[in-house]
Design an enzyme around this catalytic site. Structure first.
Site, PDB file in Angstrom:
ATOM      1  N   PRO A 549       0.852  -1.110  -0.116  1.00 22.23           N
ATOM      2  CA  PRO A 549       0.021   0.194  -0.048  1.00 22.23           C
ATOM      3  C   PRO A 549       0.958   1.100   0.133  1.00 22.23           C
ATOM      4  O   PRO A 549       0.531   2.341  -0.490  1.00 22.23           O
ATOM      5  CB  PRO A 549      -0.930   0.013   1.099  1.00 22.23           C
ATOM      6  CG  PRO A 549      -0.931  -1.518   1.651  1.00 22.23           C
ATOM      7  CD  PRO A 549       0.600  -1.960   1.119  1.00 22.23           C
ATOM      8  N   ASP A 619      -2.373  -8.051 -13.097  1.00 23.60           N
ATOM      9  CA  ASP A 619      -2.668  -7.577 -11.522  1.00 23.60           C
ATOM     10  C   ASP A 619      -1.856  -6.586 -11.481  1.00 23.60           C
ATOM     11  O   ASP A 619      -0.577  -6.511 -11.175  1.00 23.60           O
ATOM     12  CB  ASP A 619      -2.298  -8.877 -10.547  1.00 23.60           C
ATOM     13  CG  ASP A 619      -2.654  -8.595  -9.093  1.00 23.60           C
ATOM     14  OD1 ASP A 619      -3.119  -7.385  -9.000  1.00 23.60           O
ATOM     15  OD2 ASP A 619      -2.287  -9.386  -8.416  1.00 23.60           O
TER      16      ASP A 619
END
Length: 757
Positions: A549, A619
């Site tokens: 993240p 992805d």
């Protein structure tokens, strides 16, 4: 006002706020759960919402600090929270645990069902074959236990002691709220107000329900730009209100982490409880509940589930998903003796594990349908079906990471067979698969898919180069397959992001490249395919970006490098004589030795790189609002974009990033309809779109798309992988047609005449 706290009082309502963090309220909030138990409006999404309009609630009991609830209770550290508050010192018998509610003194009759190890189906509970309940089966409102009962001389186990201590604390709250001389509701709000008096409070809302104390959620791609605003209250106390039903509006407050419904008259807990997926503490003790709804298994962050002194006889198998549960409080219920014995002798963890591992395989979901995007497509156009899927590498599929998943559903042999079955059913022409281990590619996917008519190529991540051959087998990478009776491979290229980044002249000597980009060895692959039928050439990209993240800038740099390399390579494919003249090998022959299908006379030629059909799959670990998606869809990101956070990345931050291709996300073609894709990655801590199939809009059109998963199935499955979803990602499947080419006329200079000499 005292000690920094501001109180508002209404009949049956007490609101408690920390006025050092929350703006002062100018009027008392209205009652939310009034006599009609209705008229609850949709909650506001402002950063610091007022307590829900009228929830007859003692809510916003205190703001969450960065250490979570546990660090505030009794002044404890990270491992001392609600559990220590509930488990006070145990007093031996002689100090009774109070009277059972009147409802508990009646015989609720025997509940027939299945025992602990035998289950009838997904929706049914387990452990329901209890003996008929009579008042004599309980002592002081408590169930008997094989582990020992106080006063009998038998040994009381550690787990039974915890149960009794927790029940005693709930009984204390119950007596205070039901004593005719006191009748003080909102016991938990009041006691927490005293505990937290003078403690500085802050919040750490991450939008996922997982606080920093929950540990690292491995491979969850939540981006910093996708976090929600700070939430200054996430605890709700509706205890001692005499509630018989709960308004559905209560379950809109999905940010709640603690919910107290003690000492009411609830006969059922609505299935909507499963919507409160961030709950960590749920207390429904001293009610008239006959069951815990199966949907409670959706609340996988639960650490305490207390349901003392109800009428519960059995547990649903779906509670096996509550892998974080430390305390399941069931004393004072006519619960199945086998459950009672296991809970008291082996503890909550063992019981939950048993429920998970013995749960029946649920009925399969309704299969997703193909959604038609365009009708009446010309039959003369060439059709191409593409499937992209992150198949979840075996080394990442651990019980620690996916504790809510039964071990059988995590087993690699089971999952790989499910993956292969799905691929076979979809009959795609091109497959782009991510997170395939080298060993899995060589030993399983390559030979098995060859039997289905595919050829493939594979590259592992860069770390494999530094490993021994035996260790390389576990390294994951990207694999691209194609139907060998439809396409031939003309060229293939590997894109190693960190190698290309550190070798760029404009980035030499910049610390951010070495500290942030270089440690990540993600890759992408580029393949040039030629249609054996028409000679059309197509570029297929298969990418897998960093997941962390906090590395939004790294993901953007990786995408920038990918598009930069793609521009250079496609230019060669379109203009270089080497690639123009390169012919595809002959197609495979059938049993009679004849060609499998008529072959094109030669490859099509392309004057410009952007004229060639292009697919960018993979992805990307980036949500639709990320800079990565912005770059791919818009073709440009400025050098001062917020994801760079002031860091320096050569020309990318000096001049911005751009690419020449006209790309569109395939699933954007669905629009805001019932078929809109809600996620591509589904776990309790994160569900969102992070996988994509991008296509060049000037050369291709979307005809059909595979629709989203069955919504009803998802109401009781907290996350993937699961029995019918072998990875934590769903597959993306799209049917395309290659547009008919329009040859561009050569532009000649106009002859305006001239002076003759």
């Amino acid at each position: 006002m005292a000690d920094g706290y501001l109180y508002f009082q209404q009949p049956s309502v007490s609101l408690l706020f920390d006025n050092r963090q929350t703006p002062a309220l100018t009027h008392p909030p209205p009652s939310l759960l009034g006599p009609s138990l209705s008229s609850l409006t949709t909650p506001s999404h402002t950063p610091d919402p007022d307590p829900p309009p009228g929830l007859n609630l003692n809510t916003a009991m205190f703001a969450q600090n960065q250490q979570g609830h546990n660090a505030r209770v009794n002044g404890g550290g990270p491992n001392r929270g609600m559990q220590q508050m509930m488990y006070g010192a145990y007093n031996m018998p002689g100090q009774g645990h109070g009277q059972m509610p009147q409802s508990m003194q009646q015989d609720p009759n025997a509940h027939n069902g299945n025992t602990l190890g035998h289950h009838s189906g997904f929706s049914s509970g387990v452990m329901a074959n209890a003996s008929p309940f009579t008042p004599n089966s309980l002592q002081n409102g408590h169930g008997t236990s094989a582990a020992g009962t106080p006063g009998t001389g038998q040994i009381v186990s550690e787990f039974q002691t915890q149960q009794m201590n927790a029940q005693k604390e709930c009984e204390k709250a119950h007596l205070q709220m039901t004593n005719p001389q006191q009748q003080q509701p909102h016991y938990y709000a009041r006691i927490k107000a005293n505990e937290n008096r003078g403690i500085a409070m802050s919040t750490n809302a991450d939008g996922n329900g997982a606080s920093e104390t929950d540990g690292e959620d491995r491979r969850r791609p939540w981006s910093t730009s996708h976090q929600v605003s700070t939430q200054n209250w996430n605890n709700l106390d509706l205890s001692g209100q005499g509630l018989r039903i709960l308004t559905p509006s209560l379950f809109r407050y999905t940010f709640l982490k603690e919910l107290y419904l003690v000492s009411n008259n609830l006969q059922e807990l609505p299935p909507a409880i499963g919507q409160l997926r961030h709950l960590q503490h749920l207390n429904v003790s001293y009610n008239q509940l006959t069951e815990i709804p199966p949907e409670t298994g959706m609340c996988t962050y639960l650490k305490q589930l207390l349901a003392f002194n109800n009428r519960i006889t059995h547990l649903p198998s779906t509670l096996g998903a509550l892998h974080n549960l430390d305390m399941l409080g069931l004393r004072g219920n006519p619960i199945d003796p086998e459950v009672d014995t296991m809970l008291n002798e082996r503890g909550t963890k063992a019981l939950i594990e048993h429920l998970k591992e013995t749960s029946p395989i649920p009925m399969p979901p309704d299969p997703p349908t193909m959604v038609v995007i365009q009708e009446d497509v010309s039959p003369t156009l060439e059709h191409v079906r593409v499937l992209s899927w992150n198949v979840l590498c075996d080394k990442f599929a651990t019980t620690n990471q996916y504790g809510y998943t039964p071990s059988h559903a995590l087993d690699w042999v089971y999952r790989r067979d499910q993956i292969l079955s799905e691929i076979e059913m979809r009959e795609a022409d091109i497959l782009t698969l991510q997170e395939i281990a080298m060993g899995a590619f060589k030993e399983f996917f390559e030979p098995k898919l060859k039997e289905l008519g595919y050829k493939g190529m594979y590259w592992p991540k860069q770390r494999a180069r530094t490993m021994m051959a035996s260790e390389q087998q576990a390294v994951d990478g990207c694999a691209t397959f194609y139907k060998f009776n439809r396409f031939a491979l003309i060229d293939k290229q590997l894109v190693e992001f960190r190698s290309l980044a550190i070798n760029r002249p404009d980035m030499k000597g910049q610390e951010d490249i070495f500290n942030r980009v270089m440690p990540k060895d993600n890759i992408a692959t580029i393949c040039l395919l030629e249609s054996l039928q028409t000679g059309a050439r197509m570029i297929v990209v298969n990418a897998h970006l960093a997941w962390e993240p906090h590395l939004a800038d790294v993901k953007l740099i990786q995408t920038a490098i990918l598009m930069e390399q793609l521009g250079k390579i496609t230019e060669k494919y379109a203009t270089s004589d080497e690639y123009r003249s390169k012919r595809a090998p002959p197609p495979p022959a059938d049993e009679d030795g004849a060609d499998a299908m008529p072959r094109a006379s030669g490859p099509q030629e392309y004057k410009y790189s952007v004229d060639m059909p292009l697919l960018v799959c993979g992805d990307f670990n980036s949500t639709p609002d990320s800079s990565v998606v912005s770059l791919l869809s818009k073709g440009f990101v400025p050098g001062n974009h917020g994801d760079f956070d002031g860091r320096k990345y050569g020309n990318f931050t000096a001049n911005g990033i751009q690419h020449p291709f006209s790309l569109r996300n395939t699933y954007d073609c669905l629009g805001k309809t019932e078929h809109e894709l809600p996620f591509t990655n589904y776990t309790p801590g994160f569900d969102g779109v992070i996988d994509y199939i991008w296509f060049s809009t000037n050369t291709m059109e979307v005809v059909e798309l595979l629709g989203p998963p069955d919504k009803e199935y998802l109401k009781r499955v907290p996350g993937f992988p699961h029995y019918h979803f072998p990875t934590d990602h769903i597959q993306l499947l799209a049917d395309f047609v290659i547009k008919a080419r329009k040859d561009k006329k050569a532009i000649t200079k106009p002859d305006f005449g001239g002076s003759k000499q």
